[in-house]
Design an enzyme around this catalytic site. Sequence first.
Site, PDB file in Angstrom:
ATOM      1  N   HIS A  47       0.862  -1.177   0.000  1.00 26.70           N
ATOM      2  CA  HIS A  47       0.000   0.000   0.000  1.00 26.70           C
ATOM      3  C   HIS A  47       0.899   1.227   0.000  1.00 26.70           C
ATOM      4  CE1 HIS A  47      -2.815  -2.957   1.988  1.00 26.70           C
ATOM      5  NE2 HIS A  47      -3.502  -2.530   0.947  1.00 26.70           N
ATOM      6  N   ASP A  50       2.211   1.690   3.352  1.00 22.15           N
ATOM      7  CA  ASP A  50       3.217   0.711   3.801  1.00 22.15           C
ATOM      8  C   ASP A  50       4.602   1.271   3.464  1.00 22.15           C
ATOM      9  OD1 ASP A  50       1.408  -1.368   4.611  1.00 22.15           O
ATOM     10  OD2 ASP A  50       1.193  -2.012   2.531  1.00 22.15           O
ATOM     11  N   GLU A 172      -9.407  -4.687  -8.103  1.00 19.42           N
ATOM     12  CA  GLU A 172      -9.574  -5.882  -7.262  1.00 19.42           C
ATOM     13  C   GLU A 172     -11.010  -5.894  -6.742  1.00 19.42           C
ATOM     14  OE1 GLU A 172      -6.777  -6.243  -3.977  1.00 19.42           O
ATOM     15  OE2 GLU A 172      -7.860  -7.938  -3.141  1.00 19.42           O
ATOM     16  N   ASP A 246     -14.658 -11.898   5.891  1.00 19.85           N
ATOM     17  CA  ASP A 246     -13.537 -12.172   4.984  1.00 19.85           C
ATOM     18  C   ASP A 246     -12.424 -12.845   5.784  1.00 19.85           C
ATOM     19  OD1 ASP A 246     -11.653 -12.124   2.997  1.00 19.85           O
ATOM     20  OD2 ASP A 246     -11.424  -9.948   2.962  1.00 19.85           O
ATOM     21  N   ASP A 248      -9.562 -14.794   4.649  1.00 19.83           N
ATOM     22  CA  ASP A 248      -8.171 -14.843   4.163  1.00 19.83           C
ATOM     23  C   ASP A 248      -7.429 -16.058   4.726  1.00 19.83           C
ATOM     24  OD1 ASP A 248      -8.682 -12.494   2.788  1.00 19.83           O
ATOM     25  OD2 ASP A 248      -7.679 -11.193   4.227  1.00 19.83           O
ATOM     26  N   ASP A 281      -2.895 -13.455  -0.341  1.00 20.11           N
ATOM     27  CA  ASP A 281      -3.425 -12.474   0.611  1.00 20.11           C
ATOM     28  C   ASP A 281      -4.031 -13.302   1.741  1.00 20.11           C
ATOM     29  OD1 ASP A 281      -4.175 -10.172   1.838  1.00 20.11           O
ATOM     30  OD2 ASP A 281      -5.488  -9.424   0.250  1.00 20.11           O
TER      31      ASP A 281
HETATM   32  C1  3MF Z   1      -9.283  -6.743   1.298  1.00 18.14           C
HETATM   33  C2  3MF Z   1      -8.099  -6.990   0.476  1.00 18.14           C
HETATM   34  C3  3MF Z   1      -7.017  -5.948   0.535  1.00 18.14           C
HETATM   35  C4  3MF Z   1      -6.315  -5.771  -0.785  1.00 18.14           C
HETATM   36  C5  3MF Z   1      -5.142  -4.849  -0.655  1.00 18.14           C
HETATM   37  C6  3MF Z   1      -4.414  -4.610  -1.937  1.00 18.14           C
HETATM   38  C7  3MF Z   1      -5.986  -5.473   2.629  1.00 18.14           C
HETATM   39  O1  3MF Z   1     -10.176  -7.774   1.302  1.00 18.14           O
HETATM   40  O2  3MF Z   1      -8.011  -8.007  -0.169  1.00 18.14           O
HETATM   41  O3  3MF Z   1      -6.106  -6.328   1.541  1.00 18.14           O
HETATM   42  O4  3MF Z   1      -5.889  -6.969  -1.317  1.00 18.14           O
HETATM   43  O5  3MF Z   1      -5.590  -3.648  -0.166  1.00 18.14           O
HETATM   44  O6  3MF Z   1      -5.247  -4.208  -2.932  1.00 18.14           O
HETATM   45 MG    MG Z   2      -6.671  -8.894  -1.572  1.00 21.21          MG
END
Ligand code: 3MF
Ligand code: MG
Length: 342
Positions: A47, A50, A172, A246, A248, A281
């Site tokens: 980001h 970041d 995305e 979500d 992940d 991710d």
């Molecule tokens: C949220 C995401 C994000 C994006 C990231 C880069 C924090 O569900 O997936 O992760 O992947 O911001 O675009």
């Molecule tokens: Mg993502």
Amino acid sequence: MTTRFSFGPWNIHEGADPFGAPVRLSYAFQEKLAAYRELGFEGVQLHDDDIVPDIEAKTYAETMKRAADVRGMLEAHGLVTEIVAPRLWDSAGTIDGGFTSNDARERAAAIERSKRTIDIAREMGTDRLVLWLAREGTYIREAKNPVDAVHRIVEAIDQLLAYDKHIRILIEPKPNEPMDQAYIPTIGHALSLAWHTSDSDRVGGLIESAHCILAGLDPSDEMGYALALGKLWSVHLNDQNGLKYDQDKSFASDNLRRAFNQVRVLVDNGYGKNGEFVGLDVKAMRTQPRELSFKHLANSKKMYELLEDKVRTYDRAKERRFIEARDYEGLDEYVLSHLLGR
Ligand code: 3MF
Ligand code: MG
């Protein structure tokens, strides 16, 4: 072709969730960078903040100086920047969404911030800007005009394309969270919008497995759709147990067959031949001790590689025979046996 993997520094985290504070001490940015090569990764997803912490308080010169320094840090670790994304959802100036805010000043601020992110991307040596359109949606439908919202996203992207003739924009999509409903929930929405921009060749997609599952769709078919149109420019592989927050989860940890099909569609279609990374991710479980909070990354990469092997050893002639006989029960059993190593 060797597969190149990437992840973002936020994937090494302290375990906070909406109901609880961090449970692990942070690793410094430099310590995170040092972990990449050890874990077998060479690409870094970033980001804007970041790279440049507290970005909104920094001058242009300070921002660019910090970006140059961070590029040097990455290079010292043998790493490259895969993508850079503006963290618009975290800004006090864009509470009601950036590009689709009802407030013209907030829309302008979102575009300005994204232009700065493009400057940073250029300095970091990447032409890939990711837009996760996090707050471009509503909690209640009546709050925004859905037609204006789409026009506003296109106008914002057009301004970014005009700002830098080389930048490529990867949308995305995600259907919900933090919003109740997002305006660009799937890759189909993202790509049809891409074709309404002023330079559609420079607008494509990044597909995250969990985001597809949250939309009730199969990630491998979503990837297939983008691949068919030449628009799959990055992926965020992970996993998700149905329709809930979500998660992940580590890649393949919820549904091995669904993961196999993602690797299959990527490998079969030469994903990576144009320099695309296999991005992850993924979040470590909150229960994980600090020193073991990298395992989800190593495990996800390992599962991808094991599944690459399963794709290579998948008997295509056998598959063809089942398909010709329209024996999908036979094919189903073959796929499961193959995954079980029988
Ligand atoms: C949220 C995401 C994000 C994006 C990231 C880069 C924090 O569900 O997936 O992760 O992947 O911001 O675009
Ligand atoms: Mg993502």
